[in-house]
Design an enzyme around this catalytic site. Structure first.
Site, mmCIF file in Angstrom:
data_model
loop_
_atom_site.group_PDB
_atom_site.id
_atom_site.type_symbol
_atom_site.label_atom_id
_atom_site.label_comp_id
_atom_site.label_asym_id
_atom_site.label_seq_id
_atom_site.Cartn_x
_atom_site.Cartn_y
_atom_site.Cartn_z
ATOM 1 N N ARG A 15 -47.182 34.377 -46.762
ATOM 2 C CA ARG A 15 -46.382 33.476 -47.598
ATOM 3 C C ARG A 15 -44.924 33.908 -47.488
ATOM 4 O O ARG A 15 -44.533 34.910 -48.067
ATOM 5 C CB ARG A 15 -46.851 33.545 -49.061
ATOM 6 C CG ARG A 15 -45.935 32.805 -50.042
ATOM 7 C CD ARG A 15 -46.540 32.713 -51.441
ATOM 8 N NE ARG A 15 -46.860 34.016 -52.004
ATOM 9 C CZ ARG A 15 -46.127 34.649 -52.929
ATOM 10 N NH1 ARG A 15 -45.034 34.115 -53.401
ATOM 11 N NH2 ARG A 15 -46.506 35.841 -53.380
ATOM 12 N N CYS A 37 -25.508 29.951 -41.890
ATOM 13 C CA CYS A 37 -25.033 29.798 -40.512
ATOM 14 C C CYS A 37 -25.633 28.597 -39.788
ATOM 15 O O CYS A 37 -25.254 28.321 -38.658
ATOM 16 C CB CYS A 37 -25.331 31.069 -39.715
ATOM 17 S SG CYS A 37 -27.082 31.288 -39.351
ATOM 18 N N CYS A 53 -27.107 35.566 -39.170
ATOM 19 C CA CYS A 53 -25.979 35.909 -40.048
ATOM 20 C C CYS A 53 -26.314 37.027 -41.023
ATOM 21 O O CYS A 53 -25.446 37.464 -41.773
ATOM 22 C CB CYS A 53 -25.488 34.682 -40.812
ATOM 23 S SG CYS A 53 -26.599 34.116 -42.119
ATOM 24 N N HIS A 106 -29.655 37.014 -46.837
ATOM 25 C CA HIS A 106 -30.938 37.231 -47.509
ATOM 26 C C HIS A 106 -31.614 35.887 -47.735
ATOM 27 O O HIS A 106 -31.009 34.949 -48.260
ATOM 28 C CB HIS A 106 -30.703 37.930 -48.841
ATOM 29 C CG HIS A 106 -31.929 38.032 -49.692
ATOM 30 N ND1 HIS A 106 -32.910 38.971 -49.466
ATOM 31 C CD2 HIS A 106 -32.335 37.309 -50.768
ATOM 32 C CE1 HIS A 106 -33.868 38.827 -50.373
ATOM 33 N NE2 HIS A 106 -33.551 37.824 -51.175
ATOM 34 N N CYS A 115 -41.737 33.462 -48.850
ATOM 35 C CA CYS A 115 -41.265 32.979 -50.143
ATOM 36 C C CYS A 115 -39.739 32.990 -50.095
ATOM 37 O O CYS A 115 -39.123 34.055 -50.138
ATOM 38 C CB CYS A 115 -41.817 33.916 -51.215
ATOM 39 S SG CYS A 115 -41.354 33.473 -52.884
ATOM 40 N N HIS A 173 -38.682 36.938 -49.408
ATOM 41 C CA HIS A 173 -39.634 37.980 -49.047
ATOM 42 C C HIS A 173 -40.864 37.339 -48.405
ATOM 43 O O HIS A 173 -41.126 36.153 -48.599
ATOM 44 C CB HIS A 173 -40.060 38.784 -50.276
ATOM 45 C CG HIS A 173 -38.955 39.615 -50.846
ATOM 46 N ND1 HIS A 173 -38.033 39.102 -51.738
ATOM 47 C CD2 HIS A 173 -38.596 40.914 -50.634
ATOM 48 C CE1 HIS A 173 -37.164 40.051 -52.048
ATOM 49 N NE2 HIS A 173 -37.477 41.151 -51.405
ATOM 50 N N CYS A 223 -31.929 36.211 -42.325
ATOM 51 C CA CYS A 223 -31.583 35.405 -41.159
ATOM 52 C C CYS A 223 -31.125 36.330 -40.040
ATOM 53 O O CYS A 223 -30.244 37.158 -40.236
ATOM 54 C CB CYS A 223 -30.471 34.419 -41.518
ATOM 55 S SG CYS A 223 -29.840 33.507 -40.092
ATOM 56 N N CYS A 240 -30.708 27.759 -42.105
ATOM 57 C CA CYS A 240 -30.007 28.758 -42.916
ATOM 58 C C CYS A 240 -28.767 28.112 -43.535
ATOM 59 O O CYS A 240 -27.966 27.502 -42.823
ATOM 60 C CB CYS A 240 -29.600 29.937 -42.037
ATOM 61 S SG CYS A 240 -28.595 31.155 -42.911
ATOM 62 N N ASP A 244 -50.307 37.111 -48.954
ATOM 63 C CA ASP A 244 -51.273 36.368 -49.771
ATOM 64 C C ASP A 244 -51.206 34.869 -49.497
ATOM 65 O O ASP A 244 -51.524 34.056 -50.363
ATOM 66 C CB ASP A 244 -51.019 36.647 -51.266
ATOM 67 C CG ASP A 244 -49.605 36.258 -51.697
ATOM 68 O OD1 ASP A 244 -48.873 35.622 -50.887
ATOM 69 O OD2 ASP A 244 -49.224 36.578 -52.831
ATOM 70 N N CYS A 254 -45.649 29.177 -56.615
ATOM 71 C CA CYS A 254 -44.890 30.346 -57.069
ATOM 72 C C CYS A 254 -43.490 29.977 -57.547
ATOM 73 O O CYS A 254 -42.801 30.795 -58.145
ATOM 74 C CB CYS A 254 -44.822 31.408 -55.979
ATOM 75 S SG CYS A 254 -43.751 31.011 -54.593
#
Ligand code: FE
Length: 145
Positions: A127, A60, A109, A112, A129, A115, A106, A57, A119, A75
């Site tokens: 996945r 953190c 902490c 974000h 992503c 997602h 995470c 991450c 698939d 992607c």
């Protein structure tokens, strides 16, 4: 309390004030990790990374993904079939932008990450992503030091 420089306790939550996060992170890291932004596809430094090592991450330092779980999804973002440890991440229903998605954050902490979509390839069919801006990479040989 002993002061050992070992892996931080994965269960310990990390919190910072907004101004501390702004100081700690680059503007792009802040936008993604703290404001749930999404980096433009095919722009992240780690999307095409094929080295052997660990993904942590960027907020953190928690270990999130291993290179063995990374695959070329096409992607435009780093993609993984499974986290390093299911306790390292939290998943949340995300219905923003008129889509039904599952957000990944995470666990330490709250940053974000991206997602998870159903698939992906075998064996998980998932996945993860993940924004490159949410991650830092450590080569395996460096991690062993
Ligand atoms: Fe984190």
């Amino acid at each position: 309390m002993s002061n050992t420089p070992s892996q931080p306790d994965a269960s310990a939550k990390i919190t910072h004030t907004d101004s501390e996060w702004r100081e700690k992170l680059s503007p792009e890291q802040y936008r993604v990790l703290r404001e749930k932004g999404t980096e433009r596809p095919f722009t992240g430094a780690l999307t095409e990374n094929h080295e052997t090592g660990n993904y942590h991450c960027a907020g953190c330092g928690a270990l999130l993904f291993l290179s063995g779980a990374k695959f070329d999804s096409g992607c435009g973002w780093p993609s993984f079939v499974i986290p390093a440890d299911s306790r390292a991440i939290d998943e949340h229903e995300d219905n923003t932008f008129g889509m039904r998605r599952v957000e990944v954050t995470c666990a330490r902490c709250g940053g974000h990450l991206g997602h998870v979509f159903p698939d992906g390839p075998r064996p998980t069919g998932l996945r993860y992503c993940i924004n490159s801006a949410s991650l830092t990479f450590t080569h395996e040989k460096d991690a062993e030091k």
